[in-house]
Design a protein around this motif. Structure first.
Motif, PDB file in Angstrom:
ATOM      1  N   UNK A  98       0.819  -1.206   0.000  1.00 56.42           N
ATOM      2  CA  UNK A  98       0.000   0.000   0.000  1.00 56.42           C
ATOM      3  C   UNK A  98       0.856   1.260   0.000  1.00 56.42           C
ATOM      4  N   UNK A  99       1.958   1.245   0.751  1.00 54.96           N
ATOM      5  CA  UNK A  99       2.841   2.413   0.773  1.00 54.96           C
ATOM      6  C   UNK A  99       3.482   2.652  -0.589  1.00 54.96           C
ATOM      7  N   UNK A 100       3.865   1.576  -1.269  1.00 56.79           N
ATOM      8  CA  UNK A 100       4.446   1.733  -2.607  1.00 56.79           C
ATOM      9  C   UNK A 100       3.425   2.324  -3.568  1.00 56.79           C
ATOM     10  N   UNK A 101       2.205   1.798  -3.545  1.00 59.97           N
ATOM     11  CA  UNK A 101       1.163   2.325  -4.426  1.00 59.97           C
ATOM     12  C   UNK A 101       0.864   3.788  -4.126  1.00 59.97           C
ATOM     13  N   UNK A 102       0.747   4.107  -2.834  1.00 59.95           N
ATOM     14  CA  UNK A 102       0.461   5.492  -2.452  1.00 59.95           C
ATOM     15  C   UNK A 102       1.615   6.414  -2.848  1.00 59.95           C
ATOM     16  N   UNK A 103       2.857   5.949  -2.633  1.00 61.43           N
ATOM     17  CA  UNK A 103       4.009   6.776  -2.991  1.00 61.43           C
ATOM     18  C   UNK A 103       4.096   7.034  -4.485  1.00 61.43           C
ATOM     19  N   UNK A 107       3.685  10.817  -5.960  1.00 61.05           N
ATOM     20  CA  UNK A 107       4.869  11.447  -6.546  1.00 61.05           C
ATOM     21  C   UNK A 107       4.804  11.562  -8.058  1.00 61.05           C
ATOM     22  N   UNK A 108       4.180  10.597  -8.717  1.00 53.67           N
ATOM     23  CA  UNK A 108       4.208  10.569 -10.173  1.00 53.67           C
ATOM     24  C   UNK A 108       3.022  11.280 -10.797  1.00 53.67           C
ATOM     25  N   UNK A 109       1.814  11.092 -10.233  1.00 50.11           N
ATOM     26  CA  UNK A 109       0.615  11.644 -10.868  1.00 50.11           C
ATOM     27  C   UNK A 109       0.689  13.158 -11.050  1.00 50.11           C
ATOM     28  N   UNK A 110       1.089  13.970 -10.039  1.00 47.06           N
ATOM     29  CA  UNK A 110       1.171  15.421 -10.280  1.00 47.06           C
ATOM     30  C   UNK A 110       2.152  15.787 -11.387  1.00 47.06           C
ATOM     31  N   UNK A 111       3.321  15.105 -11.415  1.00 50.41           N
ATOM     32  CA  UNK A 111       4.296  15.395 -12.462  1.00 50.41           C
ATOM     33  C   UNK A 111       3.776  14.986 -13.835  1.00 50.41           C
TER      34      UNK A 111
END
Length: 454
Positions: A98-103, A107-111
């Protein structure tokens, strides 16, 4: 009148019934293909939480086992606590997922949103410049080939209008995503209902994953129990052997390739940052994700990325191409072999075959999954051929079949088997040669054997 059949006749009867049933099912499926597809889509939709849970549990099982082994050193110092170590390891594995998915999302979606928004905002200028370039290069066709000129300009105008309409419709959705408004969920999907259904399936899949990981030995034992109850024991052994081999190949390849692609994506991000390339995050993600696909992955990722850079900053296309070439050479000759080794053992032709078939049937997921699955099947089939050739006294190396002469280790009929078997040569007829009687072949073998003994 009662018909009595022996075991052989009953076996033939069962085989005939099975063949008839399979042919009947194939005929019905071909006749009502659309209904069959709709039925399977409905079944997959209903079983989606179970499928998600099984896939996640399968992928997280190695991590959970590793964590449990480490935790036992802490929890079992004075007295074994298997339930405690199992519960902690399952909880840790799920939390890491879950932490990997959330991270990744945070981090990636806004960029990605920013990069795609800039691309869409600049798209009209890109298309205008492209239109001028195309008109300048096909202007000579206007007088010489007016019909061809009209066709090309019509195709380009249609493409231009479609791209502009797509940009006009998609850019407001990106603004809504970036603002985090109340309509965020409906922007990401066609309706809030589908988002809720996806979230529910994922949540149920996580719950099923916890149950499967906590009692995985029990569920595996139940599966083996079912197999032994329904199938002959020898077939169960063969099935378990094949399943174990396929699982090892698939997991070893997937874990190694994921780590390799993650490193390549990070190196691509660092390199593009140093070179001041546009769309750094977007292109790094594309290169990293497509790198999971063997052989075709670098091309699939590099071509659209090069087009993006060409539209944005044409002067940087050549440096980008050189950088990607160096990066892929580093991956193919050093990083990939270090991480994966010879985990597939699959010739290049069959690798391309697996990618083509998998991609045609299941898209990107098929291109990734079919390669290790096909590698496992290829290895098992090679072992089967080796055993069959060994039983016949024939060599298993492919090089021995490059010509019409092969070496056999079985002596002619009637001859005793020597303590030390020495191979002798059998000359196979060419395709254009007339058929040779069996008696003549046996006479040739006996003659060669007598000459060798002399």
């Amino acid at each position: 009148m009662k018909v009595h059949m022996d075991e052989r006749q009953r076996s033939f009867a069962r085989t005939a019934v099975w063949i008839f049933s399979v042919c009947l099912l194939i005929g019905i499926a071909a006749w009502r293909w659309e209904s069959v597809v709709a039925f399977f889509q409905k079944v997959i939709s209903v079983l989606a939480p179970i499928i998600i849970g099984l896939v996640i549990a399968y992928l997280m099982s190695p991590l959970q086992s590793w964590m449990e082994k480490k935790l036992k050193k802490l929890t079992d110092k004075n007295k074994p606590h298997p339930r405690l170590s199992r519960a902690l390891s399952v909880t840790g594995a799920v939390l890491i997922l879950l932490l990997i998915l959330f991270g990744l999302v945070a981090s990636i979606v806004p960029e990605l949103n920013s990069s795609i928004k800039n691309l869409l905002a600049s798209l009209p200028d890109y298309l205008t410049n492209s239109t001028k370039w195309i008109n300048a290069h096909i202007a000579t066709l206007k007088d010489d080939q007016p019909q061809l000129y009209n066709i090309l300009t019509g195709i380009w105008d249609t493409t231009l209008n479609s791209a502009n309409n797509f940009a006009d419709q998609f850019e407001p959705k990106l603004d809504s995503i970036a603002s985090g408004g109340a309509d965020l969920l409906t922007t990401l999907t066609s309706s809030a209902v589908s988002v809720f259904k996806w979230f529910t399936n994922f949540l149920l899949g996580i719950i099923l994953t916890i149950y499967l990981l906590y009692n995985k030995e029990k569920y595996l034992a139940q599966a083996r129990k079912l197999l032994y109850a329904m199938l002959p024991e020898k077939k169960v052994h063969t099935f378990l052997k094949i399943g174990s081999h396929v699982s090892y190949k698939f997991m070893h390849f997937l874990s190694g390739k994921t780590l390799d692609s993650l490193i390549i994506g990070l190196l691509c991000f660092i390199g593009m940052t140093v070179l001041h390339m546009p769309y750094i995050t977007l292109i790094s993600l594309i290169v990293g994700v497509t790198n999971i696909i063997p052989f075709f992955g670098p091309f699939i990722g590099a071509i659209p990325s090069g087009v993006l850079i060409l539209l944005s900053e044409p002067k940087k296309v050549i440096p980008f191409a050189i950088f990607i070439l160096v990066l892929q050479q580093f991956d193919g000759n050093f990083l990939g072999p270090k991480i994966l080794g010879d985990s597939l053992g699959l010739p290049m032709f069959w690798t391309l075959f697996a990618i083509t078939v998998g991609g045609g049937l299941f898209g990107f997921a098929g291109m990734v999954a079919f390669v290790p699955l096909f590698a496992a099947v290829y290895t098992l089939f090679s072992d089967f051929l080796r055993e069959q050739l060994h039983k016949k006294g024939l060599p298993s190396e492919t090089e021995n079949y490059m010509t019409n002469e092969i070496h056999s280790t079985i002596p002619p009929d009637g001859e005793p088997v020597p303590e030390k078997i020495t191979p002798f040569m059998i000359k196979l007829p060419d395709a254009d040669d007339p058929p040779v009687p069996v008696e003549e072949i046996v006479a040739r073998i006996e003659s060669e054997d007598s000459d060798s003994s002399d």
